[in-house]
Design an enzyme around this catalytic site. Structure first.
Site, PDB file in Angstrom:
ATOM      1  N   PHE A 185      20.435  21.103 -36.493  1.00 43.18           N
ATOM      2  CA  PHE A 185      21.701  20.373 -36.610  1.00 43.18           C
ATOM      3  C   PHE A 185      21.678  19.314 -37.708  1.00 43.18           C
ATOM      4  CE2 PHE A 185      19.442  17.330 -33.986  1.00 43.18           C
ATOM      5  CZ  PHE A 185      20.053  16.102 -34.215  1.00 43.18           C
ATOM      6  N   LYS A 186      20.469  18.889 -38.092  1.00 41.22           N
ATOM      7  CA  LYS A 186      20.367  17.848 -39.123  1.00 41.22           C
ATOM      8  C   LYS A 186      20.985  18.294 -40.458  1.00 41.22           C
ATOM      9  CE  LYS A 186      17.818  15.646 -36.103  1.00 41.22           C
ATOM     10  NZ  LYS A 186      16.498  15.116 -36.095  1.00 41.22           N
TER      11      LYS A 186
END
Length: 495
Positions: free
Chosen positions: A110-111
């Site tokens: 998700f980063k």
């Protein structure tokens, strides 16, 4: 005019570009704005719009000193062909809930949502003192995913360099290889003897070291900044996917405009879920935000007791990105829930530094608990949930997402409120753990485990992860905690 200042004092008055370039305030606080929520995002106009358009509305509200052309250029570059799904963060029904996939970017975590756009933001900031030769060195500690996503975002980005520290032996083999094989002339990676909290605390100390800052500026024209979610430019792009989830629920006619939604979020450093709070302030109808922790359940204890205590055993778990005892972004939430009481925040953070714990007033805890729920899963429960989700839904989840999936199953269900679980990483980043949970062969290398997982589930390993098996390892340095500063200085001199 939206300005930013520290959570611990109001002396600064920075634009969003200045706050992004600086990363962390001089007093160790995080940058916040008192105008959060003054500009709302029109939710009636969300359904059917592409992610990039929604991103423009949200980021324009949060970072108003980027003009329209700058913001659109950043968004176009960040959310393009490097994503394997054109929806960027697709929402999928899984059982009675919905899973928001945040892992379709270049590093399968998700980063990427934030770290594909942060370097583009940085490139549009200017040096504070007019030094034309100034370079920004991004300095970050990672518990597993931030490091690779930041390296991928900043590799060979003009005017920048990046140094990443990760805890030796405390990330998965795939996560480690993602970092140690990173290409780029401006990247540096080192393992640290200690855990993530040790590394992150040392990074914060390095940011606060005035003498080091003066040496770096004089010798190498380098200033330090952060790619952790302590950087406001890393946090705000994450607000977008909450609006994207809502847009997709509207489009699928699961909800009508104005209906409330619950989000269950696996989180260690509190940035991923804090973005949901920012979304609520911008007008998104968020009913509850549920913090899902692993066995390092410091956030669960805080949200149930009002006492934050990092003086506790540290567990190395099968969800390593959440193995964190000092959740940096909590400081921002406390700032907003104490109505901007910088003196109180300063005292609490001082207590944490000095005694390893702090306690918040009862009325503040009551306000927080009205919006935030919490739960946690131990490792047996995580494994059971990976198996449960596959058996019932034919959907494979990673161990971090499994923490949230478990907590969601434990919660009372309101049939009128859709529930969205945030899926933070591809199961192929943790193929051994996933195979063990599914009763598949987990005896070979991580890459053999990937192949077994793909064959048995009919899913495909992301190409960039599978290719790590034959990638050249560029970085094998291990440094003690007190050697991190010297490593940074050497990296700066080599630029």
């Amino acid at each position: 005019m939206t300005t930013f200042h520290s959570t611990r004092s109001t002396t600064d008055s920075l634009t969003s570009k200045e706050a992004i370039r600086k990363g962390i305030a001089d007093d160790g606080g995080l940058f916040v704005t008192d105008s959060l929520g003054e500009t709302k995002v029109d939710i009636a106009n969300l359904a059917g719009r592409p992610y990039q358009d929604i991103a423009y509305d949200v980021l324009h509200a949060l970072l108003p000193d980027f003009d329209e052309d700058e913001l659109k250029a950043c968004i176009a570059a960040a959310y393009g062909d490097q994503w394997s799904d054109e929806r960027i963060t697709p929402l999928k029904p899984v059982g009675d809930d919905y899973i928001l996939e945040l892992f379709n970017g270049p590093t399968s975590a998700f980063k990427d949502v934030a770290l594909q756009i942060l370097p583009r933001f940085m490139a549009r900031t200017t040096p504070a003192d007019g030094d034309e030769n100034e370079k920004i060195m991004i300095l970050t500690a990672t518990s597993g995913d931030t490091g690779k996503a930041a390296l991928a975002g900043f590799a060979d980005a003009p005017g920048t360099a990046i140094t990443v520290f990760y805890p030796q032996g405390k990330v998965s083999q795939v996560q480690e290889l993602q970092m140690t094989t990173q290409t780029g002339s401006n990247v540096n990676v080192a393992a640290v003897e200690g855990n993530f909290d040790d590394a992150q605390s040392a990074v914060k100390r390095i940011f606060g070291d005035k003498e080091l800052a003066e040496r770096l500026a004089a010798d190498s024209h380098v200033v330090l900044s952060s790619a952790n979610s302590i950087n406001v430019g890393r946090l705000v792009p994450q607000v977008v996917y909450y609006f994207s989830a809502y847009a997709q629920l509207l489009e699928q006619q699961v909800i009508n405009v104005g209906d409330e939604v619950e989000f269950v979020v696996p989180t260690g450093n509190f940035g991923d879920i804090l973005a949901g709070y920012y979304a609520k302030r911008l007008g998104l109808p968020v009913k509850h935000l549920v913090v899902a922790s692993d066995k390092n359940n410091v956030l669960f204890d805080f949200l149930t007791s009002g006492t934050y205590n990092r003086q506790r055993p540290f567990f190395q778990t099968i969800s390593p990105s959440m193995d964190i005892l000092v959740s940096s972004n909590l400081e921002r939430m406390l700032y907003y829930f104490t109505e901007g009481d910088t003196r109180l925040i300063s005292m609490l953070m001082n207590d944490l530094k000095q005694w390893g714990a702090y306690e918040i007033p009862d009325d503040v805890l009551a306000k927080i608990r009205h919006l935030f729920g919490c739960g946690w899963a131990d490792e047996d429960q995580v494994r059971a949930m990976i198996a449960d989700c596959w058996t019932k839904n034919h959907y494979v989840i990673d161990p971090h997402t499994a923490c949230a999936y478990y907590v969601a199953q434990q919660m009372p269900r309101d049939p009128l409120t859709p529930r969205v679980i945030l899926a933070t990483a591809s199961p192929y980043k943790f193929p051994r753990v996933v195979n063990e949970a599914l009763g598949l062969d987990a005896t070979g290398t991580d890459f053999e485990c990937m192949d077994v997982l793909a064959r048995e589930t009919g899913t495909a390993a992301p190409a960039a992860l599978r290719a790590l098996e034959t990638a050249d390892v560029r970085f094998d340095t291990v440094v003690p905690i007190d050697g991190m500063e010297g490593f940074v200085e050497s990296a700066a001199k080599a630029l």
